[in-house]
Design an enzyme around this catalytic site. Structure first.
Site, PDB file in Angstrom:
ATOM      1  N   ARG A 330      38.802  31.046  29.317  1.00 17.63           N
ATOM      2  CA  ARG A 330      37.960  29.960  30.496  1.00 17.63           C
ATOM      3  C   ARG A 330      37.392  29.385  29.603  1.00 17.63           C
ATOM      4  O   ARG A 330      37.060  27.626  29.814  1.00 17.63           O
ATOM      5  CB  ARG A 330      37.153  31.129  31.188  1.00 17.63           C
ATOM      6  N   CYS A 361      43.731  32.596  16.479  1.00 17.87           N
ATOM      7  CA  CYS A 361      44.690  31.842  15.721  1.00 17.87           C
ATOM      8  C   CYS A 361      44.146  30.116  15.795  1.00 17.87           C
ATOM      9  O   CYS A 361      45.444  29.722  15.780  1.00 17.87           O
ATOM     10  CB  CYS A 361      45.715  32.319  14.577  1.00 17.87           C
ATOM     11  N   GLU A 362      43.259  30.054  16.739  1.00 16.64           N
ATOM     12  CA  GLU A 362      43.255  29.211  17.137  1.00 16.64           C
ATOM     13  C   GLU A 362      42.360  27.917  17.439  1.00 16.64           C
ATOM     14  O   GLU A 362      40.976  29.084  17.400  1.00 16.64           O
ATOM     15  CB  GLU A 362      43.618  28.743  18.147  1.00 16.64           C
TER      16      GLU A 362
HETATM   17  N1  LLP Z   1      41.726  31.993  48.260  1.00 17.31           N
HETATM   18  C1  LLP Z   1      42.670  30.913  47.843  1.00 17.31           C
HETATM   19  C2  LLP Z   1      43.861  30.816  48.381  1.00 17.31           C
HETATM   20  C3  LLP Z   1      42.570  30.660  46.269  1.00 17.31           C
HETATM   21  O1  LLP Z   1      43.371  29.680  45.748  1.00 17.31           O
HETATM   22  C4  LLP Z   1      41.372  31.590  45.997  1.00 17.31           C
HETATM   23  C5  LLP Z   1      41.132  30.588  44.029  1.00 17.31           C
HETATM   24  C6  LLP Z   1      40.317  32.024  46.083  1.00 17.31           C
HETATM   25  C7  LLP Z   1      40.397  32.746  47.539  1.00 17.31           C
HETATM   26  C8  LLP Z   1      39.280  33.084  45.763  1.00 17.31           C
HETATM   27  O2  LLP Z   1      37.999  31.916  45.030  1.00 17.31           O
HETATM   28  P1  LLP Z   1      36.889  31.877  44.226  1.00 17.31           P
HETATM   29  O3  LLP Z   1      36.112  32.918  45.518  1.00 17.31           O
HETATM   30  O4  LLP Z   1      37.272  33.124  43.379  1.00 17.31           O
HETATM   31  O5  LLP Z   1      36.226  31.132  44.167  1.00 17.31           O
HETATM   32  N2  LLP Z   1      40.984  30.623  36.900  1.00 17.31           N
HETATM   33  C9  LLP Z   1      39.770  29.635  37.850  1.00 17.31           C
HETATM   34  C10 LLP Z   1      39.684  29.810  39.337  1.00 17.31           C
HETATM   35  C11 LLP Z   1      41.590  29.498  40.186  1.00 17.31           C
HETATM   36  C12 LLP Z   1      40.758  29.938  41.590  1.00 17.31           C
HETATM   37  C13 LLP Z   1      42.330  29.221  42.338  1.00 17.31           C
HETATM   38  N3  LLP Z   1      41.843  29.928  43.750  1.00 17.31           N
HETATM   39  C14 LLP Z   1      38.711  29.990  37.361  1.00 17.31           C
HETATM   40  O6  LLP Z   1      38.463  30.443  35.835  1.00 17.31           O
HETATM   41  O7  LLP Z   1      37.370  29.481  37.237  1.00 17.31           O
END
Ligand code: LLP
Length: 439
Positions: A330, A361-362
């Site tokens: 992240r 290695c980055e």
């Molecule tokens: N519903 C849908 C359709 C979504 O696309 C997502 C998250 C959620 C629910 C849940 O969202 P949350 O409550 O977890 O915020 N990889 C990124 C986060 C990408 C979120 C994608 N969708 C990170 O590490 O912050």
């Protein structure tokens, strides 16, 4: 550090998580190690239903399993009455393997494959969330082949610019997700679905983004969705039985983050929805919520061993640990901020500002920029907080590092929920064409 009954420093300066001392966990399981606090996960789930049971009982919380998908987590959330948002054949399979009922699952994705749609229909998922016109024809023919009628929601883009990182924002007009309401695309998609024999239009979905701290964007989203429900009632004469408002509630990564309590987001959505239903005279839909990060994020702590320490005179001090972007990408992806503590010196005052680096290695392989720590020595245990969401689920084998195991802690007990990945595991799918073995 945001302490709680399951996360604090004891009198000896040892970080205690779920009743387990970090030092003991490291002795038993090694590092790097993902630690998940079961009670925290359960408490958050319960806090959502406390609001919903009281104010909007016709509802379901679905865990957005992209935040952390493994069998034990599905089992925990299901025992707290949650369903799941799944977004791939792999997540669907894992949830089914955990014994979760398919009828409590919503299948998402902007480009689901034929195989995934077939698996979703065969498993009997409650609804497929349609995200393109292409998918409408495809899903209808798959359902017909299987002699089924598949319930569908339509992912709508209400066009809200919620304040969060560009890559985790989802409902600006320029987005790969959903059908826009403003240009009529959502209405056209629903018309197309109503004409299909093997699809049953059941409701609407929206997800306005992730790591959002304000209530306002959620309230505006409810207003826009209920406006659209009204439009559908009038223009197409169809009822919306379910309204899925997605997830996105912000959590604390560092002391700079001041989120509301997770249940306060739910309360705001429910209150506004109740008002809108009365005001716009629409029939009350079943409400679905899809939080991911807020359920598992703060429940997770990653433990590392401090190795090389490099003090570049007048520039920066690097503390390198045995993890890195392969288990938490992240920082590399979003320059995400985290807070670190020395788990074996947790009461010592912070005396220096350092950069916690990974072992890949980055150059961009960092975990925590500007960590305020007591003087760290090689061999210390470093804990990075709030790593439960989108760390394990976004891990990789970069540099052929093994994905760390996950241990679940609760009331002083610790057990694997994901076992360590061995070197043999790393090569288990490698094959060499026969001509490479010839002399
Ligand atoms: N519903 C849908 C359709 C979504 O696309 C997502 C998250 C959620 C629910 C849940 O969202 P949350 O409550 O977890 O915020 N990889 C990124 C986060 C990408 C979120 C994608 N969708 C990170 O590490 O912050």
């Amino acid at each position: 550090m945001n302490t709680r009954d399951t996360l604090y420093a004891d009198n000896d300066g040892q970080l205690v998580i779920g009743g387990c001392k970090a030092g003991e966990l490291v002795k038993q399981f090694g590092t790097p190690l993902y630690v998940m606090d079961e009670k925290y996960i359960r408490d958050i789930c319960k806090s959502y239903y406390k609001v919903l049971d009281e104010k909007y009982p016709d509802s379901l919380v679905c865990f957005a399993s992209k935040a952390f998908s493994c069998k034990a987590v599905y089992k925990i959330v299901e025992s707290e009455r949650l369903g799941a948002d799944v977004v791939s054949g792999g997540e669907l399979y894992t949830a089914l393997q955990a014994g979760m009922s398919a009828d409590k699952m919503y299948f998402h994705g902007n480009n689901k494959s034929v195989k995934e749609l077939s698996e979703a229909v065969a498993a009997g998922v409650h609804a497929v969330v349609i995200d393109s016109l292409y998918e409408i024809d495809l899903l209808d023919s798959i359902a017909r082949e299987k002699g089924k009628t598949q319930k569908v929601l339509v992912r709508v883009n209400p066009g809200i610019d919620a304040h969060t990182h560009r890559f985790i924002q989802t409902t600006r007009v320029d987005s790969k997700f959903g059908f826009s309401v403003s240009d009529g695309a959502a209405l056209d998609a629903i018309r197309a679905i109503l004409a299909k024999k093997n699809l049953a239009f059941t409701g609407l979905h929206c997800h306005i983004g992730s790591q959002i701290f304000e209530l306002k964007p959620f309230k505006i989203a409810v207003d826009k969705m209920t406006d659209f429900i009204k439009t559908l009632n009038v223009e197409l004469g169809c009822t919306v039985k379910e309204l899925n408002m997605g997830g996105g509630y912000g959590i604390t990564y560092t002391s700079e983050d001041k989120p509301l309590k997770p249940y306060q987001y739910v309360e705001a959505i429910v209150d506004r929805l109740t008002e809108d239903i009365a005001e716009k005279k629409i029939s009350a839909p079943k409400l679905i919520l899809e939080p991911g990060r807020s359920i598992v994020g703060e429940a997770g702590i990653t433990l590392y061993t401090v190795g090389a320490i490099k003090d570049i005179k007048d520039v920066k001090k690097y503390i390198s640990v045995d993890g890195g972007m392969f288990e938490n990408p992240r920082y590399a992806l979003y320059e995400a901020k985290y807070e670190a503590v020395l788990a074996n010196k947790a009461n010592a005052p912070a005396t220096e500002t350092v950069t916690v680096a990974g072992k890949c290695c980055e150059s961009g392989d960092m975990l925590v920029a500007d960590a305020k720590l007591p003087k760290a020595e090689s061999g210390d245990i470093l804990a990075v907080l709030s790593t439960g969401a989108y760390n394990y689920s976004m891990s990789s084998n970069y540099n052929r590092n093994s994905v760390p195991p996950v241990v679940l802690v609760n009331a002083g007990k610790a057990e694997y929920i994901v076992k360590p990945q061995t070197y043999e595991d790393l090569v288990s799918r490698d094959v060499c064409p026969t001509y490479l073995s010839e002399d």
